[in-house]
Design an enzyme around this catalytic site. Structure first.
Site, PDB file in Angstrom:
ATOM      1  N   LYS A  49      26.939  42.764  38.664  1.00 30.23           N
ATOM      2  CA  LYS A  49      27.261  43.903  39.542  1.00 30.23           C
ATOM      3  C   LYS A  49      27.220  45.202  38.743  1.00 30.23           C
ATOM      4  O   LYS A  49      26.670  46.213  39.188  1.00 30.23           O
ATOM      5  CB  LYS A  49      28.634  43.703  40.212  1.00 30.23           C
ATOM      6  CG  LYS A  49      28.636  42.593  41.260  1.00 30.23           C
ATOM      7  CD  LYS A  49      30.044  42.271  41.775  1.00 30.23           C
ATOM      8  CE  LYS A  49      30.004  41.023  42.667  1.00 30.23           C
ATOM      9  NZ  LYS A  49      31.339  40.620  43.168  1.00 30.23           N
ATOM     10  N   GLN A  93      37.567  41.658  41.805  1.00 33.74           N
ATOM     11  CA  GLN A  93      36.881  40.369  41.833  1.00 33.74           C
ATOM     12  C   GLN A  93      37.883  39.247  42.143  1.00 33.74           C
ATOM     13  O   GLN A  93      38.981  39.201  41.592  1.00 33.74           O
ATOM     14  CB  GLN A  93      36.187  40.125  40.481  1.00 33.74           C
ATOM     15  CG  GLN A  93      35.304  38.898  40.428  1.00 33.74           C
ATOM     16  CD  GLN A  93      34.055  38.975  41.309  1.00 33.74           C
ATOM     17  OE1 GLN A  93      33.592  40.058  41.669  1.00 33.74           O
ATOM     18  NE2 GLN A  93      33.513  37.828  41.678  1.00 33.74           N
ATOM     19  N   ASP A 116      33.915  45.579  49.502  1.00 33.11           N
ATOM     20  CA  ASP A 116      33.809  44.166  49.855  1.00 33.11           C
ATOM     21  C   ASP A 116      34.070  43.949  51.346  1.00 33.11           C
ATOM     22  O   ASP A 116      33.853  42.850  51.860  1.00 33.11           O
ATOM     23  CB  ASP A 116      34.830  43.333  49.062  1.00 33.11           C
ATOM     24  CG  ASP A 116      34.262  42.804  47.759  1.00 33.11           C
ATOM     25  OD1 ASP A 116      33.063  42.488  47.733  1.00 33.11           O
ATOM     26  OD2 ASP A 116      35.025  42.712  46.779  1.00 33.11           O
TER      27      ASP A 116
END
Ligand code: GUN
Length: 279
Positions: A49, A93, A116
Site C-alpha cells: 500500500k 490495518q 477502508d
C-alpha cells in the site's frame, strides 16, 4: 471452453495511472497507514500500500506501532491523525492485537478519512444506497465486472463470506446493480448447490481452493478474493483455479486479480477523500 481471464493487474495499473494524474492536478494528497504489532501478512500488505501510494504521488506516512501499546494510546494517536489537515486518508490495518477492540478503533476514525469504508457511518450510507467511501475490495470487484461488461441486472449473484470489509459490502453493491444476491457462510446448508446456480460467484472465505469446479455454473463469472499461503509457500485463492477455469466464462487469477485492484481502489478512495476535503 476455458474462461476469459480477468486481468486485475493490468486494470489496476490503469486505475493507478489515472489516480496519479489526478493527484498531480490536485497538488497534495496525504495518506497515513497505521500498523500495530508484527503480523507478517499485515506487514506485506502495508508495504504494498505504501509503495503504490508513493508511486501515485500520494504523500504516504507509514506508522508502525508496538503490539503491546494500549488501546488508549492508539485512540490518542488516531485523534492526532484525524486532526491533521495534511492527512486525507487514514487506514488502520486489521487484524489488531487481541487486547484492542477492533470496533472501538474503527469508530474512532474520522468517517471523512475512512478510506477502508468500514466506519459505521460509511457502512450505513452504503446500505442506504448513498455511499461516500466504499471498501476497496468490493469496489475493485465492481470495477472488474464493469470493465468486462458482465451483465448484472437480474443475474444470480452468490457471495461466499459475510465479512464487513468484503462479503457484506459487495453483496450490497451487487444488489444496487439489480442482481439477485445470496450471501453464504459457514452455516449455510447445501452451499455447493447454491454456488452452482450463480451467474456471478464471489469467493471470500479465506480457505484455499474451497470452490471446486463442480460448484461453478458453466459460463459463470468467478471472482476469487482469497489469498492463502499453502504449506509449500505458494499462493492459492479460495477457488480451485485450474478446475474452475474449465467451466467458468470469466475468472480472476490469484495473484493478479482482486489483490492489485484492492490497492488501486484504496488509492482512488484516498483521492476521493482529498477531493471532498478540498471542496
Ligand atoms: N486486513 C485485511 N484486509 C484489510 C483491508 O482491506 N483493510 C484493512 N485496514 N485491514 C485489512
Amino acid at each position: 471452453m476455458a474462461a476469459t481471464i480477468i486481468d486485475g493487474k493490468a486494470l489496476a495499473a490503469k486505475v493507478r495511472a489515472e489516480v496519479a494524474d489526478e493527484v498531480a492536478e490536485l497538488g497534495h494528497v496525504g495518506l497515513a497507514t497505521v500498523l500495530v504489532g508484527d503480523d507478517p501478512a499485515s506487514h506485506v500488505y502495508i508495504n504494498s500500500k505504501q509503495k503504490m501510494a508513493t508511486a501515485a504521488g500520494i504523500e504516504a506516512h507509514d506508522h508502525r506501532l508496538p503490539g503491546d501499546m494500549s488501546q488508549d494510546d492508539l485512540l490518542a494517536f488516531i485523534a492526532e491523525l484525524n486532526a491533521d489537515d495534511s492527512i486525507d486518508g487514514l487506514l488502520v490495518q486489521l487484524p489488531l492485537p487481541d487486547h484492542i477492540e477492533e470496533h472501538t478503533i474503527i469508530e474512532a476514525i474520522d468517517p471523512a478519512k475512512d478510506i477502508d469504508g468500514i466506519h459505521p457511518y460509511n457502512a450505513g450510507r452504503l446500505m442506504m444506497g448513498r455511499p461516500t467511501l466504499v471498501p476497496a475490495t468490493p469496489r475493485g470487484i465492481m470495477r472488474m465486472l464493469e470493465e468486462y461488461e458482465i451483465e448484472l441486472q437480474g443475474a444470480n449473484a452468490v457471495v461466499i463470506g459475510r465479512s464487513n470489509i468484503v462479503g457484506k459490502p459487495v453483496a450490497l453493491l451487487l444488489l444496487q446493480k439489480d442482481a439477485t444476491v445470496t450471501i453464504c457462510h459457514s452455516k449455510t446448508q447445501d452451499l455447493a448447490a447454491l454456488a452452482a446456480q450463480a451467474d456471478i460467484l464471489v469467493a471470500a472465505i479465506g480457505r484455499a481452493k474451497f470452490v471446486t469446479g463442480a460448484m461453478v455454473k458453466p459460463g459463470a463469472c468467478v471472482i476469487d478474493v482469497g489469498i492463502n499461503r499453502l504449506p509449500d509457500g505458494t499462493l492459492a485463492g479460495d477457488v480451485d483455479y485450474a478446475a474452475a477455469r474449465e467451466v467458468a466464462g470469466w475468472i480472476t487469477p490469484v495473484p493478479g486479480g482482486v489483490g492489485p485492484m484492492t490497492i488501486a481502489m484504496l488509492l482512488e478512495n484516498c483521492l476521493k477523500a482529498a477531493n471532498e476535503s478540498a471542496a
